[in-house]
Design an enzyme around this catalytic site. Sequence first.
Site, mmCIF file in Angstrom:
data_model
loop_
_atom_site.group_PDB
_atom_site.id
_atom_site.type_symbol
_atom_site.label_atom_id
_atom_site.label_comp_id
_atom_site.label_asym_id
_atom_site.label_seq_id
_atom_site.Cartn_x
_atom_site.Cartn_y
_atom_site.Cartn_z
ATOM 1 N N ALA A 86 0.798 -1.215 0.000
ATOM 2 C CA ALA A 86 0.000 0.000 0.000
ATOM 3 C C ALA A 86 0.832 1.268 0.000
ATOM 4 C CB ALA A 86 -0.923 0.031 1.197
ATOM 5 N N THR A 87 0.380 2.177 -0.855
ATOM 6 C CA THR A 87 1.206 3.318 -1.177
ATOM 7 C C THR A 87 0.514 4.156 -2.231
ATOM 8 O OG1 THR A 87 3.536 3.669 -1.529
ATOM 9 C CG2 THR A 87 2.435 2.460 -3.205
ATOM 10 N N THR A 88 1.072 5.272 -2.595
ATOM 11 C CA THR A 88 0.636 5.954 -3.811
ATOM 12 C C THR A 88 1.874 6.434 -4.553
ATOM 13 O OG1 THR A 88 -1.353 6.765 -2.724
ATOM 14 C CG2 THR A 88 -0.757 7.815 -4.799
#
Lengths: 279, 257
Positions: free
Chosen positions: B33-35
Amino acid sequence: MYEEPYRWIEAVGNRRQYLDEQFTKGAPVMACAYADGILMLTASRGTPKLYEIYDRIALGGMGHPADLEKLRFSLLEMAHIEGFNRSPSDVTGARLMKYGLAPAIKQAFEEIYKAPFIVKILLAELGTRPERDLFLTINYDGTFEESRRWAALGATAAVQAQMGRYLDAQAGFEQAPLKQAVETALCAWAVGSLAQVAAGAAEAEEPPGPRSVETAASDASTFPDKASLLAHVQQIATEKSLECILLERSGPGSSKYRALRPDELGGLLPSGIRAGSPA
Amino acid sequence: MGMQGDFFQLLKEQGYQFGNPVAAAAGIEVPTATTILALKYRDGVLVAGDRRATAGNMVMYDRTDKVLEIDRYSVMAIAGVPATAYEMVRVLEHSFKYYRRTQLQELSFEGKLRAVSKLLKENVPAALAGTGAVVPVFAGYDHEQGAAKIYFYDILGAEFEAVEYAVSGSGSPTIRGILHYQNTWGPQPLAALPEEQATVQALRLLSSAAEFDSATGGVNRELNLYPVVKLITEAGVRVVADGELKRLYEQDVVRAR
Protein backbone atom coordinates in the site's frame (compact mmCIF):
# COMPACT_ATOMS: atom_id res chain seq x y z
CA MET A 1 62.32 -31.55 -20.19
CA TYR A 2 61.08 -29.25 -17.41
CA GLU A 3 61.17 -31.85 -14.63
CA GLU A 4 64.63 -30.72 -13.59
CA PRO A 5 64.49 -27.56 -11.46
CA TYR A 6 67.11 -25.64 -13.37
CA ARG A 7 65.27 -26.34 -16.62
CA TRP A 8 62.18 -24.84 -15.11
CA ILE A 9 64.05 -21.76 -13.94
CA GLU A 10 65.52 -21.42 -17.38
CA ALA A 11 62.06 -21.70 -18.95
CA VAL A 12 60.69 -19.02 -16.63
CA GLY A 13 63.68 -16.82 -17.49
CA ASN A 14 62.97 -17.24 -21.20
CA ARG A 15 59.39 -16.41 -20.56
CA ARG A 16 60.36 -13.19 -18.81
CA GLN A 17 62.56 -12.20 -21.72
CA TYR A 18 59.77 -12.97 -24.17
CA LEU A 19 57.23 -11.00 -22.14
CA ASP A 20 59.54 -8.02 -21.63
CA GLU A 21 59.86 -7.75 -25.40
CA GLN A 22 56.07 -7.69 -25.78
CA PHE A 23 55.77 -4.43 -23.86
CA THR A 24 58.56 -2.39 -25.40
CA LYS A 25 56.23 -0.86 -28.00
CA GLY A 26 53.18 -0.51 -25.74
CA ALA A 27 51.88 2.87 -24.63
CA PRO A 28 52.47 3.64 -20.94
CA VAL A 29 49.53 4.38 -18.64
CA MET A 30 49.62 7.20 -16.10
CA ALA A 31 47.20 7.54 -13.18
CA CYS A 32 47.31 10.18 -10.50
CA ALA A 33 45.23 12.05 -7.98
CA TYR A 34 43.98 15.56 -8.79
CA ALA A 35 41.82 18.08 -6.95
CA ASP A 36 38.47 16.37 -7.60
CA GLY A 37 39.49 12.71 -7.72
CA ILE A 38 41.67 10.55 -9.90
CA LEU A 39 42.60 10.80 -13.55
CA MET A 40 44.11 8.16 -15.79
CA LEU A 41 45.43 8.60 -19.30
CA THR A 42 47.14 6.80 -22.13
CA ALA A 43 47.32 6.74 -25.90
CA SER A 44 45.72 3.97 -27.88
CA ARG A 45 45.11 2.86 -31.39
CA GLY A 46 41.77 1.16 -32.08
CA THR A 47 40.97 -0.72 -28.89
CA PRO A 48 40.67 1.36 -25.73
CA LYS A 49 43.00 0.69 -22.80
CA LEU A 50 41.09 2.36 -19.97
CA TYR A 51 37.92 0.85 -18.53
CA GLU A 52 35.29 1.11 -15.82
CA ILE A 53 35.30 -1.82 -13.40
CA TYR A 54 33.00 -0.74 -10.60
CA ASP A 55 31.47 2.34 -8.99
CA ARG A 56 34.82 3.67 -7.79
CA ILE A 57 37.31 1.49 -9.63
CA ALA A 58 38.93 2.05 -13.00
CA LEU A 59 41.35 -0.13 -14.93
CA GLY A 60 44.20 0.75 -17.24
CA GLY A 61 46.11 -1.88 -19.17
CA MET A 62 49.10 -2.59 -21.36
CA GLY A 63 49.56 -5.67 -23.45
CA HIS A 64 47.52 -7.98 -25.59
CA PRO A 65 43.92 -6.82 -26.09
CA ALA A 66 42.47 -10.35 -25.88
CA ASP A 67 44.24 -11.09 -22.58
CA LEU A 68 43.23 -7.74 -21.19
CA GLU A 69 39.64 -8.35 -22.21
CA LYS A 70 39.58 -11.78 -20.56
CA LEU A 71 40.90 -10.41 -17.26
CA ARG A 72 38.64 -7.37 -17.46
CA PHE A 73 35.61 -9.64 -17.76
CA SER A 74 36.63 -11.75 -14.80
CA LEU A 75 37.14 -8.60 -12.73
CA LEU A 76 33.75 -7.23 -13.76
CA GLU A 77 32.07 -10.50 -12.91
CA MET A 78 33.76 -10.70 -9.54
CA ALA A 79 33.07 -7.07 -8.66
CA HIS A 80 29.39 -7.16 -9.60
CA ILE A 81 28.62 -10.47 -7.91
CA GLU A 82 30.33 -9.21 -4.75
CA GLY A 83 28.64 -5.82 -4.95
CA PHE A 84 25.27 -7.48 -5.31
CA ASN A 85 25.70 -10.21 -2.70
CA ARG A 86 27.41 -8.04 -0.10
CA SER A 87 27.46 -4.33 -0.85
CA PRO A 88 29.13 -1.90 -3.23
CA SER A 89 31.45 -0.75 -0.45
CA ASP A 90 32.83 -4.28 -0.12
CA VAL A 91 34.14 -4.17 -3.67
CA THR A 92 37.66 -2.88 -3.21
CA GLY A 93 40.65 -2.68 -5.50
CA ALA A 94 42.81 -4.56 -3.04
CA ARG A 95 40.44 -7.52 -2.89
CA LEU A 96 40.04 -7.61 -6.67
CA MET A 97 43.80 -7.61 -6.98
CA LYS A 98 44.61 -10.19 -4.29
CA TYR A 99 41.84 -12.68 -4.98
CA GLY A 100 41.07 -11.99 -8.61
CA LEU A 101 43.91 -10.79 -10.77
CA ALA A 102 47.06 -11.88 -8.97
CA PRO A 103 46.35 -15.63 -8.65
CA ALA A 104 45.15 -15.88 -12.26
CA ILE A 105 48.11 -13.99 -13.71
CA LYS A 106 50.69 -15.77 -11.56
CA GLN A 107 49.32 -19.19 -12.41
CA ALA A 108 49.31 -18.46 -16.12
CA PHE A 109 52.84 -17.14 -15.90
CA GLU A 110 54.19 -20.23 -14.14
CA GLU A 111 52.40 -22.86 -16.18
CA ILE A 112 55.12 -23.02 -18.73
CA TYR A 113 53.30 -25.32 -21.12
CA LYS A 114 50.55 -22.74 -21.53
CA ALA A 115 50.54 -19.19 -22.80
CA PRO A 116 50.96 -16.48 -20.14
CA PHE A 117 48.78 -13.38 -19.99
CA ILE A 118 50.56 -10.63 -21.88
CA VAL A 119 49.31 -7.86 -19.63
CA LYS A 120 50.23 -5.27 -17.06
CA ILE A 121 47.26 -3.84 -15.22
CA LEU A 122 46.68 -0.77 -13.11
CA LEU A 123 43.65 -0.42 -10.85
CA ALA A 124 42.76 3.00 -9.50
CA GLU A 125 40.33 3.18 -6.61
CA LEU A 126 38.63 6.38 -5.56
CA GLY A 127 38.34 6.56 -1.78
CA THR A 128 35.59 8.33 0.11
CA ARG A 129 38.28 10.80 1.13
CA PRO A 130 41.38 11.78 -0.87
CA GLU A 131 43.75 10.08 1.59
CA ARG A 132 41.94 6.79 0.91
CA ASP A 133 42.60 6.84 -2.83
CA LEU A 134 44.55 3.76 -3.79
CA PHE A 135 46.47 2.60 -6.82
CA LEU A 136 47.43 -1.01 -7.54
CA THR A 137 49.62 -2.30 -10.31
CA ILE A 138 50.33 -5.85 -11.33
CA ASN A 139 53.08 -7.17 -13.56
CA TYR A 140 52.77 -10.06 -16.03
CA ASP A 141 54.26 -12.46 -13.44
CA GLY A 142 51.60 -11.72 -10.82
CA THR A 143 53.61 -9.48 -8.52
CA PHE A 144 51.57 -6.51 -7.45
CA GLU A 145 52.16 -3.26 -5.63
CA GLU A 146 50.03 -0.73 -3.83
CA SER A 147 50.70 2.96 -3.97
CA ARG A 148 49.22 6.32 -3.04
CA ARG A 149 48.92 9.48 -5.13
CA TRP A 150 50.03 7.97 -8.42
CA ALA A 151 50.82 4.78 -10.30
CA ALA A 152 52.16 4.06 -13.75
CA LEU A 153 52.46 1.24 -16.24
CA GLY A 154 55.46 1.20 -18.55
CA ALA A 155 57.60 -1.27 -20.49
CA THR A 156 59.90 -1.77 -17.48
CA ALA A 157 59.93 -1.03 -13.78
CA ALA A 158 62.57 1.63 -14.47
CA VAL A 159 60.28 3.45 -16.89
CA GLN A 160 57.48 3.38 -14.34
CA ALA A 161 59.76 4.72 -11.61
CA GLN A 162 60.91 7.51 -13.89
CA MET A 163 57.33 8.58 -14.65
CA GLY A 164 56.67 8.69 -10.93
CA ARG A 165 59.83 10.63 -10.21
CA TYR A 166 58.79 13.27 -12.71
CA LEU A 167 55.38 13.54 -11.08
CA ASP A 168 56.84 13.73 -7.57
CA ALA A 169 58.96 16.64 -8.73
CA GLN A 170 55.79 18.59 -9.63
CA ALA A 171 54.89 19.84 -6.17
CA GLY A 172 51.22 19.70 -5.24
CA PHE A 173 50.01 17.93 -8.41
CA GLU A 174 47.36 16.12 -6.36
CA GLN A 175 45.65 19.41 -5.57
CA ALA A 176 45.76 20.72 -9.12
CA PRO A 177 42.53 21.49 -10.98
CA LEU A 178 41.67 19.21 -13.91
CA LYS A 179 43.21 21.19 -16.77
CA GLN A 180 46.51 21.59 -15.00
CA ALA A 181 46.46 17.98 -13.78
CA VAL A 182 45.90 16.69 -17.32
CA GLU A 183 48.93 18.64 -18.52
CA THR A 184 51.15 17.39 -15.70
CA ALA A 185 50.01 13.80 -16.17
CA LEU A 186 50.61 14.06 -19.92
CA CYS A 187 54.15 15.26 -19.27
CA ALA A 188 54.77 12.36 -16.89
CA TRP A 189 53.31 10.04 -19.50
CA ALA A 190 55.66 11.51 -22.10
CA VAL A 191 58.64 10.91 -19.79
CA GLY A 192 57.75 7.21 -19.82
CA SER A 193 57.01 7.11 -23.51
CA LEU A 194 60.31 8.85 -24.38
CA ALA A 195 62.25 6.53 -22.07
CA GLN A 196 60.79 3.57 -23.92
CA VAL A 197 61.70 5.07 -27.28
CA ALA A 198 65.25 5.74 -26.06
CA ALA A 199 65.58 2.21 -24.67
CA GLY A 200 64.35 0.81 -27.96
CA ALA A 201 66.93 2.82 -29.89
CA ALA A 202 69.73 1.75 -27.55
CA GLU A 203 68.66 -1.85 -27.90
CA ALA A 204 68.73 -1.56 -31.68
CA GLU A 205 72.29 -0.18 -31.65
CA GLU A 206 73.81 -2.82 -29.45
CA PRO A 207 71.55 -5.83 -29.16
CA PRO A 208 71.84 -8.25 -26.22
CA GLY A 209 74.79 -6.13 -25.01
CA PRO A 210 75.41 -5.09 -21.41
CA ARG A 211 73.41 -1.88 -21.85
CA SER A 212 69.97 -3.36 -21.30
CA VAL A 213 66.57 -1.66 -21.46
CA GLU A 214 66.68 -1.19 -17.70
CA THR A 215 69.92 0.72 -17.55
CA ALA A 216 69.11 2.85 -20.57
CA ALA A 217 65.95 4.05 -18.88
CA SER A 218 67.42 4.67 -15.46
CA ASP A 219 70.34 6.63 -16.86
CA ALA A 220 68.33 9.74 -17.43
CA SER A 221 68.40 11.55 -14.11
CA THR A 222 67.28 14.86 -15.59
CA PHE A 223 64.05 15.18 -17.50
CA PRO A 224 63.46 16.86 -20.83
CA ASP A 225 61.80 20.27 -20.47
CA LYS A 226 58.03 20.63 -20.64
CA ALA A 227 58.03 21.91 -24.21
CA SER A 228 59.79 18.83 -25.56
CA LEU A 229 57.60 16.51 -23.47
CA LEU A 230 54.49 18.14 -24.90
CA ALA A 231 56.00 18.05 -28.38
CA HIS A 232 56.36 14.29 -27.95
CA VAL A 233 52.71 14.00 -26.90
CA GLN A 234 51.73 16.09 -29.90
CA GLN A 235 53.64 13.78 -32.20
CA ILE A 236 52.12 10.64 -30.64
CA ALA A 237 48.66 12.19 -30.93
CA THR A 238 48.98 12.30 -34.71
CA GLU A 239 49.12 8.50 -34.93
CA LYS A 240 47.22 7.41 -31.81
CA SER A 241 44.31 8.89 -29.90
CA LEU A 242 44.69 10.12 -26.36
CA GLU A 243 42.37 8.54 -23.82
CA CYS A 244 41.54 10.08 -20.48
CA ILE A 245 39.13 8.91 -17.79
CA LEU A 246 38.19 10.38 -14.44
CA LEU A 247 36.95 9.06 -11.13
CA GLU A 248 35.11 12.11 -9.83
CA ARG A 249 34.58 12.27 -6.08
CA SER A 250 31.58 14.56 -6.40
CA GLY A 251 30.16 13.01 -9.57
CA PRO A 252 26.40 12.35 -9.64
CA GLY A 253 25.03 8.93 -8.66
CA SER A 254 26.99 5.93 -7.46
CA SER A 255 29.19 5.43 -10.54
CA LYS A 256 32.07 7.88 -10.28
CA TYR A 257 33.77 6.81 -13.50
CA ARG A 258 33.59 9.13 -16.48
CA ALA A 259 35.43 8.85 -19.77
CA LEU A 260 36.22 12.24 -21.27
CA ARG A 261 34.80 12.62 -24.77
CA PRO A 262 37.36 13.63 -27.41
CA ASP A 263 35.96 17.18 -27.65
CA GLU A 264 35.99 17.54 -23.87
CA LEU A 265 39.55 16.25 -23.66
CA GLY A 266 40.52 18.47 -26.57
CA GLY A 267 39.46 21.50 -24.53
CA LEU A 268 41.67 20.42 -21.63
CA LEU A 269 44.81 19.70 -23.63
CA PRO A 270 47.65 22.18 -23.97
CA SER A 271 47.30 24.09 -27.23
CA GLY A 272 48.55 22.35 -30.34
CA ILE A 273 47.60 18.84 -29.20
CA ARG A 274 44.59 17.05 -30.61
CA ALA A 275 42.81 14.38 -28.60
CA GLY A 276 42.05 12.09 -31.50
CA SER A 277 44.09 10.89 -34.41
CA PRO A 278 42.95 12.31 -37.75
CA ALA A 279 41.90 8.82 -38.90
CA MET B 1 30.74 -16.98 -20.63
CA GLY B 2 29.35 -13.67 -19.56
CA MET B 3 30.12 -12.29 -23.00
CA GLN B 4 26.52 -11.25 -23.47
CA GLY B 5 26.67 -8.96 -20.45
CA ASP B 6 23.65 -10.53 -18.76
CA PHE B 7 24.07 -10.06 -15.01
CA PHE B 8 20.82 -11.80 -14.11
CA GLN B 9 21.97 -14.92 -15.97
CA LEU B 10 25.27 -14.71 -14.09
CA LEU B 11 23.44 -14.54 -10.77
CA LYS B 12 21.38 -17.58 -11.69
CA GLU B 13 24.53 -19.51 -12.56
CA GLN B 14 25.70 -18.71 -9.06
CA GLY B 15 22.57 -20.32 -7.66
CA TYR B 16 20.62 -17.14 -7.04
CA GLN B 17 16.84 -17.39 -7.13
CA PHE B 18 14.57 -14.43 -7.46
CA GLY B 19 11.02 -14.39 -6.10
CA ASN B 20 10.56 -17.69 -4.28
CA PRO B 21 6.94 -18.29 -3.42
CA VAL B 22 6.23 -19.14 0.17
CA ALA B 23 3.64 -21.90 0.31
CA ALA B 24 2.01 -20.92 3.61
CA ALA B 25 1.41 -17.31 2.80
CA ALA B 26 -2.14 -17.03 4.05
CA GLY B 27 -2.51 -15.04 7.21
CA ILE B 28 0.79 -13.21 6.92
CA GLU B 29 0.41 -9.45 6.83
CA VAL B 30 2.77 -8.26 4.13
CA PRO B 31 3.63 -4.57 4.01
CA THR B 32 2.10 -3.00 0.89
CA ALA B 33 0.00 0.00 0.00
CA THR B 34 1.21 3.32 -1.18
CA THR B 35 0.64 5.95 -3.81
CA ILE B 36 3.05 6.56 -6.64
CA LEU B 37 2.57 8.64 -9.74
CA ALA B 38 4.46 9.61 -12.85
CA LEU B 39 3.45 12.37 -15.24
CA LYS B 40 4.93 13.95 -18.32
CA TYR B 41 5.59 17.65 -17.93
CA ARG B 42 7.22 20.22 -20.18
CA ASP B 43 10.85 19.11 -19.76
CA GLY B 44 10.49 15.40 -19.11
CA VAL B 45 8.87 13.09 -16.60
CA LEU B 46 8.11 13.70 -12.94
CA VAL B 47 7.91 10.68 -10.66
CA ALA B 48 6.66 11.02 -7.09
CA GLY B 49 5.69 8.80 -4.21
CA ASP B 50 4.51 9.14 -0.64
CA ARG B 51 6.77 7.85 2.11
CA ARG B 52 4.57 5.56 4.16
CA ALA B 53 5.01 1.81 4.48
CA THR B 54 2.19 -0.12 6.12
CA ALA B 55 1.36 -3.66 7.18
CA GLY B 56 -2.38 -4.04 7.54
CA ASN B 57 -3.46 -1.07 9.59
CA MET B 58 -0.02 -0.65 11.14
CA VAL B 59 2.19 2.16 9.94
CA MET B 60 5.62 0.58 9.69
CA TYR B 61 7.69 3.46 8.50
CA ASP B 62 7.17 7.04 7.40
CA ARG B 63 10.41 7.72 5.59
CA THR B 64 10.36 5.18 2.80
CA ASP B 65 11.79 6.17 -0.57
CA LYS B 66 9.61 4.46 -3.14
CA VAL B 67 11.01 6.30 -6.13
CA LEU B 68 14.28 4.51 -6.68
CA GLU B 69 16.98 5.56 -9.09
CA ILE B 70 18.20 2.65 -11.12
CA ASP B 71 20.76 4.61 -13.07
CA ARG B 72 21.38 8.17 -14.17
CA TYR B 73 18.46 8.07 -16.60
CA SER B 74 15.84 5.83 -15.11
CA VAL B 75 13.83 5.40 -11.96
CA MET B 76 11.41 2.79 -10.76
CA ALA B 77 8.58 3.78 -8.47
CA ILE B 78 7.32 0.87 -6.46
CA ALA B 79 3.96 -0.13 -5.07
CA GLY B 80 3.61 -3.51 -3.44
CA VAL B 81 5.80 -5.64 -1.27
CA PRO B 82 8.93 -3.60 -0.52
CA ALA B 83 11.20 -6.60 0.06
CA THR B 84 10.61 -7.82 -3.48
CA ALA B 85 10.65 -4.33 -4.93
CA TYR B 86 13.98 -3.37 -3.36
CA GLU B 87 15.47 -6.67 -4.49
CA MET B 88 14.21 -5.98 -8.02
CA VAL B 89 15.84 -2.57 -7.98
CA ARG B 90 19.11 -4.05 -6.76
CA VAL B 91 19.08 -6.64 -9.55
CA LEU B 92 18.20 -4.02 -12.16
CA GLU B 93 20.79 -1.56 -10.93
CA HIS B 94 23.56 -4.13 -11.11
CA SER B 95 22.29 -5.50 -14.42
CA PHE B 96 22.35 -2.10 -16.13
CA LYS B 97 25.77 -1.27 -14.73
CA TYR B 98 27.17 -4.67 -15.61
CA TYR B 99 25.84 -4.37 -19.14
CA ARG B 100 27.30 -0.89 -19.58
CA ARG B 101 30.68 -1.84 -18.16
CA THR B 102 31.07 -5.09 -20.08
CA GLN B 103 29.57 -4.02 -23.40
CA LEU B 104 30.97 -0.47 -23.23
CA GLN B 105 27.61 1.02 -24.17
CA GLU B 106 24.38 1.83 -22.32
CA LEU B 107 21.67 -0.78 -22.35
CA SER B 108 18.97 0.51 -24.72
CA PHE B 109 15.75 1.85 -23.25
CA GLU B 110 13.86 -1.13 -24.70
CA GLY B 111 16.43 -3.41 -23.09
CA LYS B 112 15.81 -1.82 -19.71
CA LEU B 113 12.04 -2.22 -20.07
CA ARG B 114 12.53 -5.83 -21.03
CA ALA B 115 14.66 -6.42 -17.94
CA VAL B 116 11.86 -5.10 -15.71
CA SER B 117 9.28 -7.35 -17.39
CA LYS B 118 11.55 -10.33 -17.09
CA LEU B 119 11.97 -9.87 -13.34
CA LEU B 120 8.23 -9.42 -12.87
CA LYS B 121 7.64 -12.61 -14.81
CA GLU B 122 10.11 -14.49 -12.60
CA ASN B 123 8.19 -13.12 -9.66
CA VAL B 124 4.76 -14.39 -10.73
CA PRO B 125 4.67 -17.40 -8.35
CA ALA B 126 5.52 -15.19 -5.37
CA ALA B 127 3.03 -12.57 -6.51
CA LEU B 128 0.26 -15.15 -6.77
CA ALA B 129 1.16 -16.65 -3.39
CA GLY B 130 0.59 -13.22 -1.93
CA THR B 131 4.08 -12.66 -0.58
CA GLY B 132 5.76 -10.73 -3.32
CA ALA B 133 3.41 -8.74 -5.55
CA VAL B 134 5.01 -5.62 -6.99
CA VAL B 135 3.28 -3.17 -9.32
CA PRO B 136 5.95 -0.74 -10.46
CA VAL B 137 5.98 2.33 -12.63
CA PHE B 138 9.16 2.64 -14.66
CA ALA B 139 10.22 5.97 -16.13
CA GLY B 140 13.32 7.01 -17.96
CA TYR B 141 14.86 9.06 -20.68
CA ASP B 142 15.10 7.34 -24.06
CA HIS B 143 18.12 8.93 -25.76
CA GLU B 144 17.42 7.09 -28.98
CA GLN B 145 14.08 8.84 -29.36
CA GLY B 146 14.93 11.97 -27.41
CA ALA B 147 11.98 11.68 -25.06
CA ALA B 148 11.22 10.79 -21.46
CA LYS B 149 8.80 7.89 -21.16
CA ILE B 150 6.58 6.23 -18.60
CA TYR B 151 5.65 2.57 -18.40
CA PHE B 152 3.45 0.74 -15.96
CA TYR B 153 3.09 -2.94 -15.28
CA ASP B 154 0.66 -5.44 -13.86
CA ILE B 155 1.88 -8.03 -11.35
CA LEU B 156 2.34 -10.59 -14.12
CA GLY B 157 4.85 -8.48 -15.98
CA ALA B 158 2.69 -7.08 -18.78
CA GLU B 159 4.07 -3.73 -19.88
CA PHE B 160 1.99 -0.69 -20.86
CA GLU B 161 3.23 2.66 -22.07
CA ALA B 162 1.54 5.62 -20.41
CA VAL B 163 0.94 8.48 -22.81
CA GLU B 164 0.43 11.21 -20.21
CA TYR B 165 0.58 9.79 -16.71
CA ALA B 166 0.55 6.59 -14.68
CA VAL B 167 -0.40 5.82 -11.08
CA SER B 168 -0.12 2.81 -8.83
CA GLY B 169 -0.81 1.77 -5.26
CA SER B 170 -3.82 1.80 -2.96
CA GLY B 171 -4.19 5.59 -3.08
CA SER B 172 -4.10 5.69 -6.85
CA PRO B 173 -7.86 5.46 -7.61
CA THR B 174 -8.31 8.81 -5.86
CA ILE B 175 -5.78 10.66 -7.93
CA ARG B 176 -6.40 8.92 -11.21
CA GLY B 177 -9.65 10.83 -11.56
CA ILE B 178 -8.00 14.10 -10.61
CA LEU B 179 -5.23 13.57 -13.15
CA HIS B 180 -7.76 12.88 -15.88
CA TYR B 181 -9.75 15.96 -14.95
CA GLN B 182 -6.71 18.23 -14.72
CA ASN B 183 -5.25 16.96 -17.94
CA THR B 184 -8.50 17.31 -19.90
CA TRP B 185 -10.10 20.43 -18.47
CA GLY B 186 -7.38 22.09 -16.41
CA PRO B 187 -5.92 25.44 -17.48
CA GLN B 188 -3.32 23.55 -19.50
CA PRO B 189 -2.59 19.89 -20.19
CA LEU B 190 -0.05 18.25 -17.85
CA ALA B 191 2.48 17.97 -20.64
CA ALA B 192 2.69 21.77 -20.85
CA LEU B 193 3.39 22.35 -17.14
CA PRO B 194 6.71 23.89 -16.24
CA GLU B 195 8.79 22.09 -13.62
CA GLU B 196 7.60 24.06 -10.61
CA GLN B 197 3.91 23.71 -11.41
CA ALA B 198 4.31 20.02 -12.11
CA THR B 199 5.91 19.61 -8.68
CA VAL B 200 3.04 21.52 -7.07
CA GLN B 201 0.57 19.20 -8.84
CA ALA B 202 2.43 16.17 -7.51
CA LEU B 203 2.30 17.52 -3.94
CA ARG B 204 -1.40 18.28 -4.25
CA LEU B 205 -2.16 14.86 -5.74
CA LEU B 206 -0.28 12.99 -3.02
CA SER B 207 -1.98 15.07 -0.33
CA SER B 208 -5.33 14.16 -1.86
CA ALA B 209 -4.41 10.50 -1.93
CA ALA B 210 -3.39 10.66 1.74
CA GLU B 211 -6.72 12.26 2.54
CA PHE B 212 -8.68 9.24 1.34
CA ASP B 213 -6.24 6.37 1.75
CA SER B 214 -4.98 5.51 5.21
CA ALA B 215 -2.04 3.65 3.71
CA THR B 216 -0.68 6.73 1.99
CA GLY B 217 1.37 9.19 3.98
CA GLY B 218 0.91 12.82 3.08
CA VAL B 219 3.00 15.74 4.14
CA ASN B 220 4.05 15.93 7.78
CA ARG B 221 5.17 19.48 8.33
CA GLU B 222 6.06 19.05 12.01
CA LEU B 223 8.59 16.37 11.08
CA ASN B 224 9.54 18.12 7.87
CA LEU B 225 8.50 15.04 5.90
CA TYR B 226 7.69 15.60 2.26
CA PRO B 227 7.00 13.11 -0.52
CA VAL B 228 9.83 12.04 -2.80
CA VAL B 229 9.78 13.89 -6.11
CA LYS B 230 12.27 13.10 -8.88
CA LEU B 231 12.54 14.69 -12.29
CA ILE B 232 13.90 12.93 -15.36
CA THR B 233 15.12 15.04 -18.24
CA GLU B 234 17.72 14.71 -20.94
CA ALA B 235 20.33 15.62 -18.32
CA GLY B 236 19.36 12.68 -16.13
CA VAL B 237 17.54 12.13 -12.86
CA ARG B 238 17.29 15.00 -10.37
CA VAL B 239 15.84 14.87 -6.89
CA VAL B 240 13.73 17.86 -5.84
CA ALA B 241 15.24 18.95 -2.51
CA ASP B 242 13.09 18.97 0.64
CA GLY B 243 13.66 22.69 1.04
CA GLU B 244 12.20 23.33 -2.40
CA LEU B 245 9.23 21.02 -1.70
CA LYS B 246 8.62 22.86 1.58
CA ARG B 247 8.63 26.21 -0.19
CA LEU B 248 6.25 25.06 -2.91
CA TYR B 249 4.01 23.36 -0.38
CA GLU B 250 3.69 26.44 1.75
CA GLN B 251 3.24 28.67 -1.25
CA ASP B 252 0.86 26.67 -3.42
CA VAL B 253 -0.57 23.72 -1.55
CA VAL B 254 -1.64 25.09 1.81
CA ARG B 255 -4.74 27.22 1.42
CA ALA B 256 -4.32 30.64 2.99
CA ARG B 257 -6.79 31.13 5.80
